[in-house]
Enzyme design. Structure first.
Site, mmCIF file in Angstrom:
data_model
loop_
_atom_site.group_PDB
_atom_site.id
_atom_site.type_symbol
_atom_site.label_atom_id
_atom_site.label_comp_id
_atom_site.label_asym_id
_atom_site.label_seq_id
_atom_site.Cartn_x
_atom_site.Cartn_y
_atom_site.Cartn_z
ATOM 1 N N ASN A 157 0.250 6.381 -7.927
ATOM 2 C CA ASN A 157 -1.153 6.773 -8.110
ATOM 3 C C ASN A 157 -1.937 6.715 -6.802
ATOM 4 O OD1 ASN A 157 -1.280 4.058 -7.699
ATOM 5 N ND2 ASN A 157 -2.270 3.540 -9.652
ATOM 6 N N HIS A 195 -1.859 4.095 -4.673
ATOM 7 C CA HIS A 195 -2.269 2.758 -4.216
ATOM 8 C C HIS A 195 -1.496 2.351 -2.961
ATOM 9 C CE1 HIS A 195 0.856 0.637 -7.039
ATOM 10 N NE2 HIS A 195 1.283 0.508 -5.811
HETATM 11 C C1 GLP Z 1 4.268 -1.705 -5.432
HETATM 12 C C2 GLP Z 1 3.689 -2.524 -4.269
HETATM 13 C C3 GLP Z 1 3.352 -1.640 -3.133
HETATM 14 C C4 GLP Z 1 4.438 -0.596 -3.001
HETATM 15 C C5 GLP Z 1 4.304 0.373 -4.137
HETATM 16 C C6 GLP Z 1 5.424 1.383 -4.236
HETATM 17 O O1 GLP Z 1 3.774 -2.040 -6.666
HETATM 18 N N1 GLP Z 1 2.571 -3.353 -4.571
HETATM 19 O O2 GLP Z 1 3.186 -2.407 -1.955
HETATM 20 O O3 GLP Z 1 4.322 0.107 -1.811
HETATM 21 O O4 GLP Z 1 4.078 -0.302 -5.336
HETATM 22 O O5 GLP Z 1 6.568 0.782 -4.715
HETATM 23 P P1 GLP Z 1 8.015 1.464 -4.684
HETATM 24 O O6 GLP Z 1 8.439 1.468 -3.282
HETATM 25 O O7 GLP Z 1 8.861 0.549 -5.533
HETATM 26 O O8 GLP Z 1 7.867 2.821 -5.263
#
Ligand code: GLP
Length: 254
Positions: free
Chosen positions: A136, A138
């Site tokens: 999303n 973030h």
């Molecule tokens: C998580 C973490 C983030 C991370 C993101 C993507 O929840 N809080 O720091 O970058 O979401 O995660 P992923 O790499 O598992 O897709």
């Protein structure tokens, strides 16, 4: 902003690890901002390879992690402290007292946020901040919102984020509902930011975040304002970008 695209994920991970190692080698007192999630595990593997070859030492490094779940005991295998120990800290010569991760089991999370900000402030600016990207938009756990918060704070995780992270737990009910995250201000203060994104499921959000309007509803879009942003994408994550925006892979990784 510099965007590089890699068809081989191993080369992408190597490039990221090399950029981190270069900062560690070049600075007298390097401060690294570290990230968790599925995306950077390969980067940490490659960084361990560089360390094991004797090309880099971590005994003078200070680290700050972006975030941590609230409410899990530190020993839980899915806390970010467990993740970091498993993927990096247990294998390198980084002094334990130089590692900073928000304590998600603190009885007073608001107080823990203040402590974390004090530690960040005392340390000085982060030299390189590693970031992944949420589906999303973030970064850390700074979720889309009408407003964003500059400093470390407690955040309510969005249903989409809890769903995305459910793959690491036995069921979605076990995914914590809250987290502590470094704020957007601390992230943007880093001297250099290294954003890594992989996979077709993130192609749309990559395009929106890097080329769309800058909005708190896509926290990663604020990265467009950072003068030292490097973005490493695999082919799938880069699929929706105008190829003219993409630099060729760095030769050190080819
Ligand atoms: C998580 C973490 C983030 C991370 C993101 C993507 O929840 N809080 O720091 O970058 O979401 O995660 P992923 O790499 O598992 O897709």
């Amino acid at each position: 902003m510099r965007i590089e695209m890699y068809t081989d994920q191993s080369l992408l991970d190597e490039r990221a690890a090399q950029l981190i190692a270069d900062v560690v080698k070049e600075s007298a007192q390097p401060i690294l901002g570290l990230a968790t999630g599925g995306t950077p595990t390969g980067v940490y593997d490659k960084l361990l390879n560089i360390y094991r070859k004797g090309e880099v030492s971590f005994n003078h490094v200070t680290t700050f992690n972006l975030d941590e779940y609230v409410g899990l005991p530190a020993s839980h295998p899915e806390t970010y402290v467990s993740y970091m120990n498993k993927h990096l800290f247990d294998h390198i010569n980084l002094p334990k007292d130089r590692i900073h991760i928000p304590d998600g089991s603190h009885p007073n999370p608001a107080e823990e946020c203040l402590r974390y900000d004090r530690a960040l402030e005392e340390a000085g600016r982060i030299d390189l901040q590693l970031l992944g990207l949420g589906h999303n938009g973030h970064i850390g756990f700074n979720e889309p919102n009408k407003t964003l918060i500059r400093s470390t704070h407690v955040v309510e995780l969005s249903p989409q984020t809890r769903e995305a992270n459910a793959r690491f737990f036995d069921s979605i009910d076990e995914v914590p509902k809250k987290a502590i995250t470094m704020g957007i201000g601390s992230i943007l203060q880093a001297k250099q930011i290294l954003l890594i994104v992989k996979g077709a499921a993130k192609a749309d959000i990559v395009k929106e975040a890097l080329t769309g309007p800058i909005t708190t509803e896509i926290p990663a879009s604020l990265l467009q304002t950072h003068p030292g942003l490097i973005v490493l994408l695999d082919r799938e994550a880069a699929a929706k970008l105008d190829p003219a925006m993409i630099a060729p892979p760095c030769s050190s990784a080819t």
